[in-house]
Design an enzyme around this catalytic site. Sequence first.
Site, PDB file in Angstrom:
ATOM      1  CG  ASP A  31      -2.067   0.960   1.095  1.00 57.73           C
ATOM      2  OD1 ASP A  31      -3.222   0.494   1.020  1.00 57.73           O
ATOM      3  OD2 ASP A  31      -1.828   2.190   1.070  1.00 57.73           O
ATOM      4  CG  ASN A  87     -12.297  -0.690   3.910  1.00 57.69           C
ATOM      5  OD1 ASN A  87     -12.661  -1.138   4.994  1.00 57.69           O
ATOM      6  ND2 ASN A  87     -11.150  -0.049   3.758  1.00 57.69           N
ATOM      7  CD  GLN A  94     -14.619  -0.642  -2.705  1.00 58.14           C
ATOM      8  OE1 GLN A  94     -15.775  -0.925  -2.371  1.00 58.14           O
ATOM      9  NE2 GLN A  94     -13.998  -1.231  -3.717  1.00 58.14           N
ATOM     10  CB  SER A  95     -10.698   5.382  -1.406  1.00 58.43           C
ATOM     11  OG  SER A  95      -9.534   4.613  -1.226  1.00 58.43           O
ATOM     12  CB  VAL A  96      -9.119   1.892  -5.059  1.00 61.30           C
ATOM     13  CG1 VAL A  96      -8.792   1.353  -6.450  1.00 61.30           C
ATOM     14  CG2 VAL A  96      -8.134   3.002  -4.676  1.00 61.30           C
ATOM     15  CG  HIS A 100      -8.547  -2.966  -2.403  1.00 62.46           C
ATOM     16  ND1 HIS A 100      -9.465  -2.278  -3.169  1.00 62.46           N
ATOM     17  CD2 HIS A 100      -8.419  -2.266  -1.250  1.00 62.46           C
ATOM     18  CE1 HIS A 100      -9.866  -1.210  -2.513  1.00 62.46           C
ATOM     19  NE2 HIS A 100      -9.268  -1.181  -1.338  1.00 62.46           N
ATOM     20  CG  HIS A 102      -6.772  -2.888   3.083  1.00 60.29           C
ATOM     21  ND1 HIS A 102      -6.069  -1.724   2.893  1.00 60.29           N
ATOM     22  CD2 HIS A 102      -7.999  -2.668   2.565  1.00 60.29           C
ATOM     23  CE1 HIS A 102      -6.835  -0.827   2.291  1.00 60.29           C
ATOM     24  NE2 HIS A 102      -8.017  -1.371   2.076  1.00 60.29           N
TER      25      HIS A 102
END
Length: 114
Positions: A31, A87, A94-96, A100, A102
């Site tokens: 990240d 997320n 969640q931003s992308v 994914h 983590h």
Amino acid sequence: MAEETIFAKIIRKEIPADIVYEDDRALAFRDISPQAPVHVLVIPKEPIVSVGEATEDQVGVLGHLMLVAQKVARAEGVGDAFRVVANSGAGAGQSVFHLHLHVLGGRPLDWPPG
Ligand code: 5GP
């Protein structure tokens, strides 16, 4: 169908990433803004938006991502204590919008998370 994201560019190696694992279905890279000494993102190469939007036919790759998370945690030396977080949705952080996991470890991990 997923919108194009920064992760799609990382998969195509159009932008750099610190890749720690790759196979035909998954990619794992550090990240850019680590929240723990070990903070790796595990993503499918196919563009799944989120856990919330995954479908039954994607069950194989979803399970595969979990085992990649396990491999990464072991390789990073945190196989005995790590957290896997996904997320799903902006309201959950969640931003992308390319699914994914983590993989976090290397420090005490409080519960419940924020
Ligand atoms: P989310 O907030 O969607 O659960 O997690 C997205 C994660 O992607 C964040 O932890 C963020 O730091 C990471 N990230 C965003 N853009 C990039 C990038 O270009 N490269 C890398 N390596 N990580 C990124």
